[in-house]
Each structure stands twice: as structure tokens, then as C-alpha cells.
Design an enzyme around this catalytic site. Structure first.
Site, PDB file in Angstrom:
ATOM      1  N   GLU A   1       0.861  -1.173   0.000  1.00 46.75           N
ATOM      2  CA  GLU A   1       0.000   0.000   0.000  1.00 46.75           C
ATOM      3  C   GLU A   1       0.901   1.227   0.000  1.00 46.75           C
ATOM      4  O   GLU A   1       1.817   1.309   0.822  1.00 46.75           O
ATOM      5  CB  GLU A   1      -0.916   0.010   1.228  1.00 46.75           C
ATOM      6  CG  GLU A   1      -1.891   1.170   1.224  1.00 46.75           C
ATOM      7  CD  GLU A   1      -2.790   1.205   2.452  1.00 46.75           C
ATOM      8  OE1 GLU A   1      -3.572   2.170   2.573  1.00 46.75           O
ATOM      9  OE2 GLU A   1      -2.704   0.285   3.282  1.00 46.75           O
TER      10      GLU A   1
ATOM     11  N   ARG B   1       6.218 -13.620   9.020  1.00 45.39           N
ATOM     12  CA  ARG B   1       6.846 -12.333   8.740  1.00 45.39           C
ATOM     13  C   ARG B   1       8.226 -12.284   9.407  1.00 45.39           C
ATOM     14  O   ARG B   1       8.544 -13.110  10.263  1.00 45.39           O
ATOM     15  CB  ARG B   1       5.988 -11.185   9.266  1.00 45.39           C
ATOM     16  CG  ARG B   1       5.788 -11.211  10.766  1.00 45.39           C
ATOM     17  CD  ARG B   1       4.914 -10.066  11.236  1.00 45.39           C
ATOM     18  NE  ARG B   1       5.578  -8.786  11.030  1.00 45.39           N
ATOM     19  CZ  ARG B   1       4.988  -7.619  11.274  1.00 45.39           C
ATOM     20  NH1 ARG B   1       3.725  -7.571  11.673  1.00 45.39           N
ATOM     21  NH2 ARG B   1       5.642  -6.499  11.098  1.00 45.39           N
TER      22      ARG B   1
ATOM     23  N   LYS C   1       4.528   1.109  11.225  1.00 45.27           N
ATOM     24  CA  LYS C   1       4.558   2.384  10.499  1.00 45.27           C
ATOM     25  C   LYS C   1       4.258   3.547  11.438  1.00 45.27           C
ATOM     26  O   LYS C   1       4.857   4.621  11.329  1.00 45.27           O
ATOM     27  CB  LYS C   1       3.563   2.364   9.342  1.00 45.27           C
ATOM     28  CG  LYS C   1       3.985   1.491   8.173  1.00 45.27           C
ATOM     29  CD  LYS C   1       2.952   1.551   7.056  1.00 45.27           C
ATOM     30  CE  LYS C   1       3.356   0.662   5.894  1.00 45.27           C
ATOM     31  NZ  LYS C   1       2.336   0.652   4.819  1.00 45.27           N
TER      32      LYS C   1
END
Length: 578
Positions: A50, A285, A295
Site C-alpha cells: 500500500e 513475517r 509504520k
């Protein structure tokens, strides 16, 4: 000439493939002809960021995995931007993501064309599928408030409650959808939901939202839309539109997979897609010690001025580790080494540093740098004279030639290479002791000068003229100490930034800790250093081993011609936890 990286694409292609569960799945699919389609490869993957921020080291694992699998199976990997949230997205992020993927050694362009895509390319098709789902009784427009919707959703111990609008006539829902698209409602007045099962133990199947109202300017479509698809609805449709075969996600999307399958199955029933359709697979991950990848938290570090920006060399962003001096080859090797599994675990930061050292050791030219300078005066050296000394550009590659630099009456040495009263086992300079000035002469320390406060400001010695390295008489001198130096007269004065890990805690992002309280106060130290004169020609992004100190890179932002600024990439050995 910069040694930023020779060819990360070639390095990636040459790396041996390590077996993992995803390769086993792909091998079986190929053997079974699961995705045998005319004119199309059997393996099509995608990397779908994104564009709402900068990529970090965790994304590098996904990039290497998706592009690497496509490369190894003669398929292709799409770079696709999931730009369905216009309030947080920007062209700046698109540009930096594209740059980061290419820097890592991967490309979305090839013999089969340019495979750069955007979710916004498919907004018309998403909308058509939403219309079909409503018409077919698989979706409806809900007009509850956000508070009522949340309350009626239930929780893991209590089933949800059907919306009072769940059985709204398809024609009414369709009319509301058209009016939503026309901009007749404010955000939050209505929302489109899939009609699945409000009692499902999987919360993601309790009539998840598929479209919401957002009166926001989109960086690509402008103001053409005021309703936008939810990620969980758009993502499977994007995969299906692009004929993705293996949709590889991280483990947090495992519980979303039933909805992924539901969306594609319903759309296929409506004739939007043909079999075979994509399948989603999840892997663990990257959890790296001494790092935060949230973020929100990374943004806080930037906005509060803890770091200088997204590309600060202490940041785990790809632009940050690139500026720090990491190579794409070392990151590829790291991602290959840590492997691909289905279970979460922690990877120690030293593993990443080890991959970097392995990559740089055979490539990085050597150089001499004095980081904490103390003047050494050779009292019996002829005033105003210099003698040329030399050393190999690389000790294991004589074909790369020699570095030349002069020795003179005054040289800079490291401050800790002198002790007035030596401790046990100290073999460097102290009154009465002999050491070799590396690649130069043997000298004998005679004393030191101090300022009014008793601080040592200079060391004195005498040299032995027949002891120069490489000359016949030098072998007659046996000394235990060997120290590095640069001539005061010709040394390059340079800013050197000594970077270390940003946090003192191995898991600053775990267990409800206040990550801001765990910042390493020594994560950056800036020193005025003296380097051998040839280093004035260092180019931005050029990497060196400063002998004894570690690996350094000429900063790609602040270096200028003739005046490089150097970042320490990593030390020669791991010193954490020792």
C-alpha cells in the site's frame, strides 16, 4: 568508481534455491498442471504494497520471496500498489517503493511486458462485482451507525447479531449503492457488507465490509470516486484479475483467507473469472531484534525528530539501510538464510550484519582512518621531509594494486594506542616501548606532552630509519605492537558518523513496552576523523573497510566531491551481548 553493488540481479539469480514449504507447493502444482494455461507461466506472484509509507526490512523479505520464486520458476512477479485508501496514500510513496524494489535487484518489466499495476486500475470492475453481489443476494447496504455495527458484531465468545438492514431488498441496496457512488451521502451513512454468517467463529466472515464512503482526493483517480473498496475485498479480486497463481501473504492474513476464497468464488460464479483461480498461502513475517517496523512508531520517530528522516541510517526502512551502507546482495543473502516458515520466530540482528560482512569483505577496498586522533611526533624524523609508503588496496586481491600515502614528522594515531602507564598485556605505545607504524617504520616511544589539566595532547617517539616495511632491514625488528596512522600534513579531515542499533532492548516492540524509553543514546556519535589522503576521491555510496574499525560508506546524501562524509555500516565483529 562506486561499489554500491555490481549487479544485484545477477547475484540474486546466481543464489542457490533453498527448499521450503512454498517451493514444495509450487513443485506439486507444476507437476499436476494446476495452472497450465495457454501462453501464461505456471507461476505468477505479486508484491502488493500500500503506498502509504516507506518500505522496511520486513518488506524486503516479501520482495525477495515473491520476485525470487517468480525468477526461479521462469514466471513473473507483479508490482501492484493497493491504493484503495486515498487519505493515507501519496505519489511520493509510490516512487520510493519502486526505487527500493529496483535497488534490491528486482524488476517488474521483462520479456512478457511491464507488470506494474494499481488497484485503482480496477475500480470499475470492483464496482461491477459489488453490484453483482448485491443483485445475487450476497451483499447488502447497511445503514447502521458505526457504533451499532461494532456492538452487533459480537466477539470471540459471543456471536454477532444480524443487521436490521441485512434483509433489505436487493433493489433498495442497489439504489443506495448507486447514490453512494454519486456522492449523495456523507462518510459513515452507509456501507456495503458481504452477506456471509454473523455467527461464524471467524470474525472476518461476520458480514465484512466491502465498500465505504470516502470523500477524499485520490492520487491517481482524482475525485472520480467517493466510495472505495476495502482491502480484504479488493485484494483477492486484484489477484484474480491479474491471473496470480500463488498469492503469498504473511501469517496475520491466515484468518482472512476464507473471505479471500469467498470473494473469488462468488465473483467466479458471476462469470467474472475462470478457473483456475488464485490461492493464498501464508508465511511468517520477519521479526528482527532491536528493530520496530510499525509504520505508526516509525512515523513517530521521524515526526518527533528522534531521527533525521525516513532515510536516517538508524531506521529499518529500505531507504535507511541503503543509506547506512547495506548492499542489496547482503539483504538478498539474509532473506535466503533466514528461510521461509509457517511459524513466527525472532531473527537476531547480528545475522543481518553477518551477511553484510560476508558480502563486503571480498569487495570493499581497505583504507586507514583515525577516528579519535592523538598526535604522534617523530622527533628524529627530518623536518619537512616525507617518505612514500604503500599498502594493498585489498589484502586478498593483489591484482587490485596498491594505495600510496606519505609518512612525515607528525602523524595522527588513535588515542587508545598510547598509555602513559600501560596495563598488563598492552603492547602499543608507552614510554620505552617499540611498535611498528603499519606499512611504515618501527618507532620507540619517549614520552608525551600534557596540557594544564593533565590531558595528553601529543606523544613523542624516535624512528629507526632501516625499519621501513618492505625493505631489507625491516625484518630485524621484532615488535608486538602494530598501529595505524595517517600523516598530519596530508590527512583528509572528514566527518564520520558512528551508527549503532537504535534500541538497547532486543524486543522494543513487544510486551507493551514503551519503545521510546528504550532508545539507544549511543546510536549515533559524530567524530572528526583523519583519513589517508586518497579517500578524498571516495564517491557517494562507495564502501570501504577502515582497517581495525569496520565497514564504512560515503554518505549518499551529504557527501560532496572532494569532501565525503562517512557512515559506519557495521563493525568488523559483532560486539553486542559479549
Amino acid at each position: 568508481m562506486s561499489n554500491d553493488h555490481k549487479d544485484p540481479k545477477a547475484a540474486a539469480a546466481a543464489a542457490p534455491a533453498v527448499s521450503n514449504f512454498l517451493r514444495a507447493i509450487i513443485d506439486k502444482d507444476i507437476a499436476d498442471g494446476a495452472y497450465a494455461r495457454d501462453g501464461m507461466p505456471s507461476v505468477i506472484t505479486r508484491f502488493p504494497p500500500e503506498p502509504n509509507g516507506y518500505l522496511h526490512i520486513g518488506h524486503a523479505k516479501s520482495i525477495c520471496l515473491n520476485f525470487g520464486l517468480a525468477r526461479d520458476y521462469a514466471g513473473r512477479c507483479h508490482l501492484r500498489f493497493d491504493d484503495t485508501n486515498p487519505e493515507k496514500e501519496d505519489q511520493e510513496y509510490v516512487d520510493t517503493i519502486m526505487d527500493s524494489v529496483k535497488w534490491l535487484g528486482f524488476d517488474w518489466e521483462g520479456a512478457t511486458g511491464n507488470h506494474l499495476y494499481f488497484a485503482s486500475d480496477y475500480f470499475d470492475k470492483f464496482y461491477a462485482i459489488a453490484e453483482y453481489l448485491i443483485t445475487a443476494g450476497h451483499a447488502y447496504v447497511d445503514s447502521q451507525t458505526a457504533e451499532d455495527m461494532a456492538a452487533n458484531r459480537g466477539d470471540f465468545s459471543k456471536p454477532g447479531v444480524n443487521s436490521p438492514f441485512r434483509e433489505r431488498a436487493a433493489s433498495e441496496s442497489l439504489d443506495l449503492l448507486h447514490r453512494m457512488k454519486a456522492g449523495q451521502f456523507q462518510g459513515g451513512e452507509h456501507i456495503v457488507r458481504a452477506k456471509i454468517d454473523m455467527a461464524s467463529p471467524n470474525m472476518n466472515l461476520r458480514d465484512p465490509a466491502i465498500y465505504r464512503i470516502r470523500h477524499a482526493h485520490h492520487h491517481r483517480t482524482g475525485d472520480a470516486w467517493c466510495i472505495y473498496p476495502m482491502y480484504d475485498f479488493a485484494h483477492p479480486l486484484e489477484d484474480a484479475i491479474e491471473n496470480i497463481t500463488h498469492s503469498i501473504c504473511t501469517l496475520e492474513f491466515q484468518d482472512h483467507r476464507p473471505f479471500y476464497d469467498w470473494v473469488i468464488e462468488r465473483a467466479a460464479e458471476g462469470g467474472f473469472f475462470k478457473q483456475p483461480v488464485p490461492h493464498q498461502y501464508e508465511f511468517a513475517r520477519l521479526n528482527l531484534t532491536y528493530v520496530v517496523t510499525s509504520k505508526r512508531k516509525l512515523r513517530q520517530l521521524v515526526e518527533e525528530g528522534i531521527v533525521s528522516g525516513w532515510d536516517d541510517p538508524r531506521m529499518p526502512t529500505i531507504v535507511g539501510i541503503r543509506r547506512r551502507g547495506y548492499t542489496p546482495e547482503s539483504i538478498q543473502a539474509f532473506c535466503e538464510r533466514i528461510g521461509v516458515t509457517r511459524s513466527d520466530g525472532w531473527i537476531d540482528y547480528s545475522t543481518l550484519e553477518g551477511c553484510l560482512r560476508e558480502d563486503l569483505d571480498p569487495k570493499a577496498p581497505r583504507a586507514t582512518a583515525v577516528l579519535r586522533p592523538l598526535k604522534l611526533i617523530i622527533d628524529n624524523f627530518p623536518e619537512g621531509e616525507t617518505v612514500e609508503c604503500s599498502s594493498p588496496v585489498h589484502p586478498h586481491h593483489p591484482e587490485r594494486g596498491l594505495r600510496l600515502f606519505p609518512i612525515s614528522k607528525e602523524v595522527w594515531i588513535e588515542a587508545d594506542d598510547f598509555m602513559e602507564e600501560p596495563s598488563k598485556g598492552y603492547f602499543r605505545l608507552y614510554p620505552g616501548n617499540k611498535v611498528r607504524l603499519r606499512y611504515g617504520y618501527v618507532v620507540e616511544c619517549t614520552g608525551c606532552d600534557k596540557d594544564a589539566d593533565g590531558n595528553i595532547i601529543a606523544v613523542h617517539c624516535n624512528y629507526f630509519a632501516d625499519s621501513k616495511s618492505g625493505t631489507e632491514g625491516s625484518a630485524n625488528y621484532k615488535v608486538k605492537g602494530n598501529i595505524h596512522w595517517v600523516s598530519v600534513a596530508t590527512a583528509l579531515e572528514a566527518e564520520v558518523r558512528l551508527y549503532d542499533r537504535l534500541f538497547t532492548d532486543a524486543n522494543p516492540d513487544a510486551g507493551g513496552k514503551d519503545f521510546m524509553a528504550l532508545l539507544n543514546p549511543n546510536a549515533l556519535e559524530v567524530v572528526k576523523a583523519y583519513l589517508e589522503p586518497g579517500m578524498s576521491a571516495a564517491l557517494p555510496d562507495e564502501r570501504f573497510q577502515f582497517e581495525r574499525h569496520g565497514y564504512f560508506v560515503a554518505d549518499r546524501v551529504d557527501s560532496v566531491a572532494g569532501k565525503p562524509v562517512f557512515n559506519r555500516v557495521t563493525t568488523l565483529k559483532d560486539s553486542w551481548g559479549k
